[in-house]
Design a protein around this motif. Structure first.
Motif, PDB file in Angstrom:
ATOM      1  N   THR A   1      40.258  46.274  52.323  1.00  0.00           N
ATOM      2  CA  THR A   1      40.159  46.187  50.867  1.00  0.00           C
ATOM      3  C   THR A   1      40.843  44.927  50.356  1.00  0.00           C
ATOM      4  O   THR A   1      40.317  44.219  49.476  1.00  0.00           O
ATOM      5  CB  THR A   1      40.767  47.438  50.216  1.00  0.00           C
ATOM      6  N   THR A   2      42.000  44.610  50.906  1.00  0.00           N
ATOM      7  CA  THR A   2      42.701  43.383  50.524  1.00  0.00           C
ATOM      8  C   THR A   2      41.865  42.150  50.853  1.00  0.00           C
ATOM      9  O   THR A   2      41.777  41.208  50.047  1.00  0.00           O
ATOM     10  CB  THR A   2      44.056  43.300  51.248  1.00  0.00           C
ATOM     11  N   GLN A   3      41.224  42.147  52.016  1.00  0.00           N
ATOM     12  CA  GLN A   3      40.383  41.010  52.399  1.00  0.00           C
ATOM     13  C   GLN A   3      39.112  40.931  51.550  1.00  0.00           C
ATOM     14  O   GLN A   3      38.608  39.833  51.269  1.00  0.00           O
ATOM     15  CB  GLN A   3      40.033  41.110  53.877  1.00  0.00           C
ATOM     16  N   MET A   4      38.592  42.067  51.123  1.00  0.00           N
ATOM     17  CA  MET A   4      37.445  42.056  50.206  1.00  0.00           C
ATOM     18  C   MET A   4      37.820  41.368  48.894  1.00  0.00           C
ATOM     19  O   MET A   4      37.052  40.566  48.347  1.00  0.00           O
ATOM     20  CB  MET A   4      36.974  43.483  49.940  1.00  0.00           C
ATOM     21  N   GLU A   5      39.012  41.667  48.399  1.00  0.00           N
ATOM     22  CA  GLU A   5      39.466  41.028  47.161  1.00  0.00           C
ATOM     23  C   GLU A   5      39.613  39.520  47.349  1.00  0.00           C
ATOM     24  O   GLU A   5      39.274  38.737  46.451  1.00  0.00           O
ATOM     25  CB  GLU A   5      40.785  41.663  46.723  1.00  0.00           C
ATOM     26  N   ALA A   6      40.085  39.098  48.519  1.00  0.00           N
ATOM     27  CA  ALA A   6      40.205  37.668  48.798  1.00  0.00           C
ATOM     28  C   ALA A   6      38.838  37.001  48.836  1.00  0.00           C
ATOM     29  O   ALA A   6      38.651  35.880  48.325  1.00  0.00           O
ATOM     30  CB  ALA A   6      40.945  37.453  50.122  1.00  0.00           C
ATOM     31  N   ASN A   7      37.861  37.663  49.432  1.00  0.00           N
ATOM     32  CA  ASN A   7      36.510  37.096  49.482  1.00  0.00           C
ATOM     33  C   ASN A   7      35.866  37.064  48.106  1.00  0.00           C
ATOM     34  O   ASN A   7      35.077  36.169  47.804  1.00  0.00           O
ATOM     35  CB  ASN A   7      35.641  37.881  50.466  1.00  0.00           C
ATOM     36  N   ALA A   8      36.177  38.041  47.260  1.00  0.00           N
ATOM     37  CA  ALA A   8      35.663  38.008  45.888  1.00  0.00           C
ATOM     38  C   ALA A   8      36.202  36.798  45.142  1.00  0.00           C
ATOM     39  O   ALA A   8      35.474  36.153  44.376  1.00  0.00           O
ATOM     40  CB  ALA A   8      36.034  39.307  45.175  1.00  0.00           C
ATOM     41  N   ARG A   9      37.469  36.466  45.374  1.00  0.00           N
ATOM     42  CA  ARG A   9      38.041  35.271  44.738  1.00  0.00           C
ATOM     43  C   ARG A   9      37.426  33.995  45.302  1.00  0.00           C
ATOM     44  O   ARG A   9      37.266  32.994  44.592  1.00  0.00           O
ATOM     45  CB  ARG A   9      39.563  35.254  44.926  1.00  0.00           C
ATOM     46  N   LEU A  10      37.089  34.023  46.579  1.00  0.00           N
ATOM     47  CA  LEU A  10      36.495  32.855  47.243  1.00  0.00           C
ATOM     48  C   LEU A  10      35.027  32.670  46.891  1.00  0.00           C
ATOM     49  O   LEU A  10      34.473  31.570  47.073  1.00  0.00           O
ATOM     50  CB  LEU A  10      36.645  33.043  48.763  1.00  0.00           C
ATOM     51  N   ARG A  11      34.428  33.689  46.363  1.00  0.00           N
ATOM     52  CA  ARG A  11      32.979  33.685  46.173  1.00  0.00           C
ATOM     53  C   ARG A  11      32.433  32.464  45.423  1.00  0.00           C
ATOM     54  O   ARG A  11      31.457  31.853  45.883  1.00  0.00           O
ATOM     55  CB  ARG A  11      32.558  34.981  45.457  1.00  0.00           C
ATOM     56  N   PRO A  12      32.990  32.036  44.290  1.00  0.00           N
ATOM     57  CA  PRO A  12      32.371  30.925  43.560  1.00  0.00           C
ATOM     58  C   PRO A  12      32.293  29.628  44.353  1.00  0.00           C
ATOM     59  O   PRO A  12      31.335  28.864  44.200  1.00  0.00           O
ATOM     60  CB  PRO A  12      33.280  30.771  42.323  1.00  0.00           C
ATOM     61  N   THR A  13      33.277  29.361  45.200  1.00  0.00           N
ATOM     62  CA  THR A  13      33.309  28.090  45.914  1.00  0.00           C
ATOM     63  C   THR A  13      32.684  28.163  47.300  1.00  0.00           C
ATOM     64  O   THR A  13      32.374  27.131  47.895  1.00  0.00           O
ATOM     65  CB  THR A  13      34.760  27.594  46.063  1.00  0.00           C
TER      66      THR A  13
END
Length: 253
Positions: free
Chosen positions: A76-88
């Motif tokens: 779940t923590t890594q999913m949140e990190a990927n959501a933040r990374l998504r735009p770039t």
């Protein structure tokens, strides 16, 4: 364009659990139609790790079927990190193709869910091609749905293998082997290949050991890339290998 994605439906007589829904809106709709055609009631969607190609479709499918998205706390923590990374990163790769994907996953009690009286276990294995990964173990089927812990006929993503990443990945494979599965569904697989557990785990290990050896003997990304292609010429998506090569080694001597 990208490594082929595996999506798994574990079903009982009436209900089913979906593992690692795909990336784009079109793929998500296709998977949703597949689930609907099964005639099963989708109760849970399991995410094995944080890479967006294995869960961006989960919120859409959860809403469509009234299912609950579940994952380990680390995932779940890594999913949140990927959501933040998504735009770039993710949207740059697939502009306009990815659905809205808030992180809605919850951690099930004891990392376990029930499917018509059969226990499905989320087993945390640590770092593989990213941090905080897991597999779904279905003991009554002798099945492990492995996410990106195991690859099957596809070049492995080594971009996050800095430091002791390869050694830790090998340890994760020992955990999977210790579950003694008969079948392992890899998150990225060549559809022409079977899901034999012994073969897929052994071949994933062999790839990692070759990468560790060649990282110690090659000087540049291109040398490493060419040497790995020489050893594994039949694997799909050499782009994944190149991505790792350019992260782990310089482009010039």
């Amino acid at each position: 364009m990208f490594s082929p994605l595996s999506v798994t439906l574990v079903s009982g007589e009436r209900d089913a659990v979906l593992v690692d829904p795909p990336l784009t809106t079109a793929q998500t709709e296709q998977v949703g139609d597949w689930v609907e055609a099964s005639g099963k009631r989708l109760t849970h969607i399991v995410v094995t790790h944080g890479h967006g190609d294995h869960w961006f479709g989960a919120p859409t499918l959860a809403e469509r079927f009234g299912a609950q998205v579940v994952a380990s706390a680390g995932t779940t923590t890594q999913m949140e990190a990927n959501a933040r990374l998504r735009p770039t990163f993710w949207d740059a790769l697939f502009p306009g193709q990815i659905p809205d994907a808030p992180v809605t996953a919850v951690v099930p009690d004891g990392n376990r869910i029930d499917l018509e009286g059969h226990e499905l276990r989320i087993v945390e294995v640590g770092h593989t091609d990213t941090d905080d990964t897991s597999v779904l173990h279905v003991p009554d089927l002798g099945l492990v749905v492995a996410g990106d812990v195991v690859y099957n006929g596809v070049h492995q993503f080594l971009r996050e293998a800095q430091g002791d990443g390869i050694a830790r990945w090998l340890q994760a494979l020992d955990v999977v082997a210790g579950l003694r599965p008969r079948f392992v569904v890899a998150g990225h697989k060549d559809e022409r290949l079977d899901d034999d557990a012994t073969r897929t785990v052994a071949e994933t290990r062999a790839y990692l050991r070759a990468a560790a050896e060649l990282l110690g003997t090659t000087r540049t990304a291109l040398e490493f890339f060419d040497a790995m292609l020489g050893r594994f010429p039949d694997r799909l998506n050499a782009g994944a290998l190149w991505s790792g090569a350019t992260t782990l080694l310089p482009r010039e001597p």
